[in-house]
Design an enzyme around this catalytic site. Sequence first.
Site, PDB file in Angstrom:
ATOM      1  N   ASN A 111      -4.207   6.471  -1.290  1.00  0.00           N
ATOM      2  CA  ASN A 111      -3.453   6.914  -0.122  1.00  0.00           C
ATOM      3  C   ASN A 111      -2.772   8.259  -0.334  1.00  0.00           C
ATOM      4  O   ASN A 111      -2.575   9.024   0.616  1.00  0.00           O
ATOM      5  CB  ASN A 111      -2.422   5.859   0.277  1.00  0.00           C
ATOM      6  CG  ASN A 111      -3.070   4.687   0.986  1.00  0.00           C
ATOM      7  OD1 ASN A 111      -4.164   4.806   1.515  1.00  0.00           O
ATOM      8  ND2 ASN A 111      -2.413   3.539   0.981  1.00  0.00           N
ATOM      9  N   HIS A 130      -2.952  -3.423  -5.508  1.00  0.00           N
ATOM     10  CA  HIS A 130      -3.264  -2.937  -4.168  1.00  0.00           C
ATOM     11  C   HIS A 130      -4.741  -3.135  -3.861  1.00  0.00           C
ATOM     12  O   HIS A 130      -5.590  -2.362  -4.307  1.00  0.00           O
ATOM     13  CB  HIS A 130      -2.877  -1.462  -4.042  1.00  0.00           C
ATOM     14  CG  HIS A 130      -3.182  -0.885  -2.695  1.00  0.00           C
ATOM     15  ND1 HIS A 130      -3.500   0.443  -2.495  1.00  0.00           N
ATOM     16  CD2 HIS A 130      -3.234  -1.471  -1.463  1.00  0.00           C
ATOM     17  CE1 HIS A 130      -3.738   0.646  -1.222  1.00  0.00           C
ATOM     18  NE2 HIS A 130      -3.581  -0.494  -0.565  1.00  0.00           N
ATOM     19  N   GLU A 136      -6.139  -1.059  -6.988  1.00  0.00           N
ATOM     20  CA  GLU A 136      -5.233  -0.205  -7.737  1.00  0.00           C
ATOM     21  C   GLU A 136      -4.211  -1.083  -8.464  1.00  0.00           C
ATOM     22  O   GLU A 136      -3.516  -1.887  -7.838  1.00  0.00           O
ATOM     23  CB  GLU A 136      -4.519   0.775  -6.807  1.00  0.00           C
ATOM     24  CG  GLU A 136      -5.447   1.837  -6.232  1.00  0.00           C
ATOM     25  CD  GLU A 136      -4.751   2.770  -5.262  1.00  0.00           C
ATOM     26  OE1 GLU A 136      -5.067   3.962  -5.266  1.00  0.00           O
ATOM     27  OE2 GLU A 136      -3.897   2.296  -4.490  1.00  0.00           O
ATOM     28  N   SER A 151       0.824  -1.216   0.000  1.00  0.00           N
ATOM     29  CA  SER A 151       0.000   0.000   0.000  1.00  0.00           C
ATOM     30  C   SER A 151       0.850   1.254   0.000  1.00  0.00           C
ATOM     31  O   SER A 151       0.329   2.347  -0.233  1.00  0.00           O
ATOM     32  CB  SER A 151      -0.927   0.011   1.226  1.00  0.00           C
ATOM     33  OG  SER A 151      -0.159   0.016   2.418  1.00  0.00           O
TER      34      SER A 151
END
Length: 312
Positions: free
Chosen positions: A216, A166, A178, A143
């Site tokens: 993120n 991800h 992702e 991540s």
Amino acid sequence: MKISSLRKHAFTSSAITQSDIRRVTVIGSGQMGSGIAQVAAMKQHEVTLVDVNQEALERGKGYMSKSLKRVAKKKFPEDAKAQNQFVEKALGHVTLSTNASKSVSNAGLVVEAVVENLKAKQNIFVKLAMEAPDNAILASNTSSLPIAKIAAPLTLSQRKRFIGLHFFNPVPQMKLVEVVRSDEVDQKTVDDAVAFVKSIGKTPAVCKDTPGFIVNRLLLPYMMESIRLLESGVASARDIDTAMKLGAGYPMGPFELCDYVGLDTIKFIVDGWYKEGAGLKGNKLFESSKKLDELVQAGSLGVKSGKGFYDY
């Protein structure tokens, strides 16, 4: 240990085709790894879940069983027999193994889902890339770590097949994956990875290998700025959460989300980006905060420790 017998196929290391991506090996049987194994098995991929010992594998099997039962109850609320059949069918596509080398030998896709430690991930792929078929996709569920750095010790041909996948926690519920591409990955690997994500009922979002990827990269500044608002006395954690849920339509407020993610995880990520993130080094958006540092030092890590910004 097999949960059930798998259908037998004949493979050679040079004969993996697109259809053979249905054989998936997941390295790491924690909540993320078992979740990835579960969603692949539910779509009838043949999955091998790998960990260092049988105890860890049994925990992973337990995670899958509980999650599958919840799914089954929603799908068949009035039919206990159908619920049991659903769970058994999914688990029937999973094999448990402590032999990583053997487990990747005929895989079309190898997904690593272990601790967020660069060296640990590199060591796994250095070993397993040699054991996997010559054109198997190699993927990390990281991540926060750069995909290119994880793949750096591999050969060029292996790096061309290396990608980030991800998944989000909890994997069975979260729809997004992702798909992270480095500068060296070839387009076929990206296309095949996207096809796999769609095949397990998830929605892919393709992005370049950049710190935090998409979610993120946007989420961490939001959470850190929320903490700064709290530190500055602008509003309480509860009022900030309420404002974002009712004013922005977010399902969780930033402090509820921080506690759910884990305050140690947040600190690990922002500290790394602030110190050496590509294009982010020294960026005030990712500077840690006194409040966050104090909570982590005290062991108040959020939901998993029973106390964070809130008590649980």
